[in-house]
Design an enzyme around this catalytic site. Sequence first.
Site, mmCIF file in Angstrom:
data_model
loop_
_atom_site.group_PDB
_atom_site.id
_atom_site.type_symbol
_atom_site.label_atom_id
_atom_site.label_comp_id
_atom_site.label_asym_id
_atom_site.label_seq_id
_atom_site.Cartn_x
_atom_site.Cartn_y
_atom_site.Cartn_z
ATOM 1 N N ARG A 1 2.994 0.069 -5.368
ATOM 2 C CA ARG A 1 2.871 -0.605 -4.076
ATOM 3 C C ARG A 1 1.545 -1.352 -3.938
ATOM 4 O O ARG A 1 1.319 -2.026 -2.930
ATOM 5 C CB ARG A 1 2.993 0.416 -2.945
ATOM 6 C CG ARG A 1 4.286 1.188 -2.976
ATOM 7 C CD ARG A 1 4.300 2.238 -1.917
ATOM 8 N NE ARG A 1 4.507 1.680 -0.609
ATOM 9 C CZ ARG A 1 5.681 1.555 -0.011
ATOM 10 N NH1 ARG A 1 6.763 1.968 -0.635
ATOM 11 N NH2 ARG A 1 5.792 1.028 1.166
ATOM 12 N N GLU B 1 14.223 -17.761 -12.926
ATOM 13 C CA GLU B 1 13.822 -16.370 -13.138
ATOM 14 C C GLU B 1 12.936 -16.236 -14.392
ATOM 15 O O GLU B 1 11.943 -15.511 -14.394
ATOM 16 C CB GLU B 1 15.077 -15.489 -13.247
ATOM 17 C CG GLU B 1 14.853 -14.073 -13.729
ATOM 18 C CD GLU B 1 13.958 -13.212 -12.848
ATOM 19 O OE1 GLU B 1 13.527 -13.688 -11.770
ATOM 20 O OE2 GLU B 1 13.648 -12.084 -13.262
ATOM 21 N N LYS C 1 4.726 -3.983 -5.988
ATOM 22 C CA LYS C 1 6.161 -3.852 -6.200
ATOM 23 C C LYS C 1 6.950 -3.963 -4.898
ATOM 24 O O LYS C 1 8.052 -4.479 -4.871
ATOM 25 C CB LYS C 1 6.415 -2.496 -6.854
ATOM 26 C CG LYS C 1 7.846 -2.247 -7.233
ATOM 27 C CD LYS C 1 8.160 -2.877 -8.552
ATOM 28 C CE LYS C 1 9.619 -2.757 -8.908
ATOM 29 N NZ LYS C 1 10.060 -3.918 -9.697
ATOM 30 N N GLU D 1 4.307 -14.467 -13.780
ATOM 31 C CA GLU D 1 3.748 -13.337 -13.038
ATOM 32 C C GLU D 1 3.071 -12.308 -13.932
ATOM 33 O O GLU D 1 2.190 -11.593 -13.476
ATOM 34 C CB GLU D 1 4.798 -12.664 -12.148
ATOM 35 C CG GLU D 1 5.866 -11.908 -12.878
ATOM 36 C CD GLU D 1 6.845 -11.211 -11.938
ATOM 37 O OE1 GLU D 1 6.442 -10.751 -10.867
ATOM 38 O OE2 GLU D 1 8.040 -11.142 -12.294
ATOM 39 N N ASN E 1 -0.530 1.770 5.719
ATOM 40 C CA ASN E 1 0.243 0.775 4.973
ATOM 41 C C ASN E 1 0.758 -0.226 5.993
ATOM 42 O O ASN E 1 1.342 0.179 6.994
ATOM 43 C CB ASN E 1 1.402 1.487 4.251
ATOM 44 C CG ASN E 1 2.500 0.530 3.818
ATOM 45 O OD1 ASN E 1 2.217 -0.618 3.491
ATOM 46 N ND2 ASN E 1 3.729 1.002 3.812
ATOM 47 N N GLY E 2 0.548 -1.521 5.749
ATOM 48 C CA GLY E 2 1.063 -2.530 6.682
ATOM 49 C C GLY E 2 -0.078 -3.314 7.319
ATOM 50 O O GLY E 2 -1.194 -3.351 6.807
ATOM 51 N N CYS F 1 0.855 -1.177 0.000
ATOM 52 C CA CYS F 1 0.000 0.000 0.000
ATOM 53 C C CYS F 1 0.895 1.233 0.000
ATOM 54 O O CYS F 1 2.012 1.213 0.505
ATOM 55 C CB CYS F 1 -0.936 0.090 1.187
ATOM 56 S SG CYS F 1 -2.009 -1.317 1.389
ATOM 57 N N LYS G 1 9.193 -14.756 -14.337
ATOM 58 C CA LYS G 1 8.827 -13.588 -15.145
ATOM 59 C C LYS G 1 7.606 -13.909 -15.993
ATOM 60 O O LYS G 1 6.685 -13.124 -16.073
ATOM 61 C CB LYS G 1 10.025 -13.222 -16.034
ATOM 62 C CG LYS G 1 10.251 -11.791 -16.285
ATOM 63 C CD LYS G 1 11.067 -11.042 -15.277
ATOM 64 C CE LYS G 1 10.529 -11.046 -13.879
ATOM 65 N NZ LYS G 1 11.423 -10.507 -12.907
ATOM 66 N N TRP H 1 -2.955 -2.527 -1.548
ATOM 67 C CA TRP H 1 -2.716 -3.937 -1.854
ATOM 68 C C TRP H 1 -3.385 -4.692 -0.707
ATOM 69 O O TRP H 1 -2.946 -4.601 0.443
ATOM 70 C CB TRP H 1 -1.226 -4.247 -1.904
ATOM 71 C CG TRP H 1 -0.942 -5.647 -2.360
ATOM 72 C CD1 TRP H 1 -0.939 -6.106 -3.638
ATOM 73 C CD2 TRP H 1 -0.625 -6.770 -1.538
ATOM 74 N NE1 TRP H 1 -0.633 -7.441 -3.668
ATOM 75 C CE2 TRP H 1 -0.444 -7.879 -2.378
ATOM 76 C CE3 TRP H 1 -0.484 -6.951 -0.160
ATOM 77 C CZ2 TRP H 1 -0.119 -9.145 -1.908
ATOM 78 C CZ3 TRP H 1 -0.164 -8.218 0.313
ATOM 79 C CH2 TRP H 1 0.016 -9.290 -0.558
ATOM 80 N N HIS I 1 14.161 -36.762 -13.100
ATOM 81 C CA HIS I 1 13.727 -37.217 -11.771
ATOM 82 C C HIS I 1 12.268 -36.850 -11.504
ATOM 83 O O HIS I 1 11.846 -36.795 -10.350
ATOM 84 C CB HIS I 1 14.647 -36.630 -10.691
ATOM 85 C CG HIS I 1 16.068 -37.050 -10.883
ATOM 86 N ND1 HIS I 1 16.494 -38.344 -10.642
ATOM 87 C CD2 HIS I 1 17.151 -36.384 -11.352
ATOM 88 C CE1 HIS I 1 17.781 -38.441 -10.931
ATOM 89 N NE2 HIS I 1 18.207 -37.268 -11.376
HETATM 90 C C1 F6R Z 1 9.480 -10.419 -9.585
HETATM 91 C C2 F6R Z 1 9.733 -9.469 -8.522
HETATM 92 C C3 F6R Z 1 9.697 -9.938 -7.126
HETATM 93 C C4 F6R Z 1 10.739 -9.210 -6.272
HETATM 94 C C5 F6R Z 1 10.582 -9.605 -4.803
HETATM 95 C C6 F6R Z 1 11.640 -8.964 -3.919
HETATM 96 O O1 F6R Z 1 9.603 -9.851 -10.857
HETATM 97 O O2 F6R Z 1 9.959 -8.306 -8.776
HETATM 98 O O3 F6R Z 1 9.850 -11.320 -7.043
HETATM 99 O O4 F6R Z 1 12.002 -9.530 -6.743
HETATM 100 O O5 F6R Z 1 9.304 -9.229 -4.356
HETATM 101 O O6 F6R Z 1 11.538 -7.573 -3.957
HETATM 102 P P1 F6R Z 1 12.755 -6.663 -3.516
HETATM 103 O O7 F6R Z 1 13.845 -6.862 -4.490
HETATM 104 O O8 F6R Z 1 12.205 -5.275 -3.536
HETATM 105 O O9 F6R Z 1 13.158 -7.091 -2.128
#
Ligand code: F6R
Length: 608
Positions: free
Chosen positions: A27, A480, A603, A487, A98-99, A2, A484, A74, A503
């Site tokens: 956020r 990764e 984010k 998500e 927020n939180g 948030c 990507k 969020w 396996h």
């Molecule tokens: C995926 C992504 C997330 C962040 C994760 C950690 O594309 O962005 O998996 O990598 O939430 O976030 P940070 O790097 O801000 O600690």
Amino acid sequence: MCGIVGIVGHEAVAGQVVEALRRLEYRGYDSAGVATLAHGRLDRRRAEGKLSNLELRLRDEPLPGAIGIGHTRWATHGRPNETNAHPHATARLAVVHNGIIENFRELKAELQASGVRFESETDTEVVAQLVSAEMDKGLGPVEAVAAALPRLRGAFALGFIFTGYDDLLIGARHGAPLAIGFGEGETYLGSDALALAPFTEEITYLEEGDWAVLTREGAAIRDIDGNPVSRQRQRIVAQAYRVEKGNHRHFMAKEIHEQPEVVGRTLAHYVDLANGRVALPEALPFDFKDLSRLSITACGTAYYAGLVAKYWFESLARLPVEIDVASEARYREPPLDTAGLTLVISQSGETADTLASLRYAKSQGQHTLAVVNVPTSTIAREASAVVPTLAGPEIGVASTKAFSCQLTVLLCLAIAAGRARGTLSAERERELVDALITVPGLMADATKLEGEIELLAREVSKARDVLYLGRGTSYPMALEGALKLKEISYIHAEGYAAGELKHGPIALIDESVPVIVIAPHDAIFEKTVSNMQEVAARGGRIILIGDAKGAAAAGLDTMATVTMPDLDPVVSPIVYAVPIQLIAYHTAVFMGKDVDQPRNLAKSVTVE
Ligand code: F6R
């Protein structure tokens, strides 16, 4: 998660509040809301979904008032509907949060027992009612907040305005970041400097437990015990907080294309080009040669950067590495000896689990080192040493340029560690530095593959499941790649170590499952070829991301080959990040998905 914002100004502020929220939408974007005071009267507008819905609402029903608060959500407690949207209000006040308030159930029961009725399912409304209840007892707003704050448990940041008080905004920080900005006869509150950058370049970050009383003239800050304190003001460079998309359709596209530049900038910070060696400008309070072990923790994409770094630290510096996702590491209570180093990696520097694992390591007497992108973040401030990634603000929810900059910094650290531990010759260091210097150019070359990747993405978009395979450092890159893709396109994708396929996961292979193999022509390339053959023998459709030498040597009939430039395999993860990101991006765009704001995500993950 948030984002919260507050402004006490001298003209109608609703527009500015929305502008700041736009910068905080990374956020969370489940709902948004604004509350203002005009002639002492409180009013609010809220809307489910993205900020654009709130803007439409405000266009039809504008909010006057020179003081206001805003929120982008969020969802944690309660569905993402309008009733649960912030600001939450009583007749006396409005609050944004927020939180998480961990003890909200017991507080709610207590308030309900005294006759308070609740409208929403949120934990936040408890805060509004609790402070109101204190005011009902005769306390003024400041005293009421002071009485309520110690009763709240959890990690949160709050912003309040009060009916009848046109020059009073209160902010509180307890486990979630909060900044105050100072303007000409205007004062601001925001979850981060990014939100406040359009209005001011003068910022103060509240410290843990601080709360602040803001008026048009400035802010009076108190610490957790209520003592007045002064916190340093910092100048931010508003330019550094520009968040335009430029000519790109999405922030994610812009950030993928920015990588040659930001990786170059990061390299320039860590590499002494004249002498062909890594030179860390940040003094480290430990010597790599004395370390017994390196423990890495992070979440999501940052964790995968850490997993790549494990290979680098082990091979270049012969340093034993243990790595775990932060949400596990923090509760596992791993034994950490004082000769060890804990390395945390985070773009935002606010990820709750990563922060908790950092604090755990500190409590065990370990040195801590943070690789972070936001230099003013909590993790950056709490770690004993910080090595910044210089990616600039990353707005797209899916991490791209922060990841490649993390890899760049981690490789520089591993090289520095190898030199300090005597496991890396000056000659090999120079070779690696030479290879690193070519990375920005190679990344730029890789972005030129976009046209063919866009076509390939159309095929990928038809799949229900996609597998990613790799060995060595390409294994975390496979993880990764899968993250990507899933998500932002919502296609089910999994990454596996190529040798692990037989396996179990090989049972998934048939003609409908594209298998994306990440395989530069490195020392273990032939092993990966065997795994590709196993896939081909079962009708699997292979998409190879590799170089021309490898493609020729493999001699396989692939569905597609993304031909990457030749490079030193050590630096391949940084360059190979580009096609991996572009495949996910174009698949999601082709499917019409919201790539910058995928569903259910945010984010900055400040809840555990
Ligand atoms: C995926 C992504 C997330 C962040 C994760 C950690 O594309 O962005 O998996 O990598 O939430 O976030 P940070 O790097 O801000 O600690």
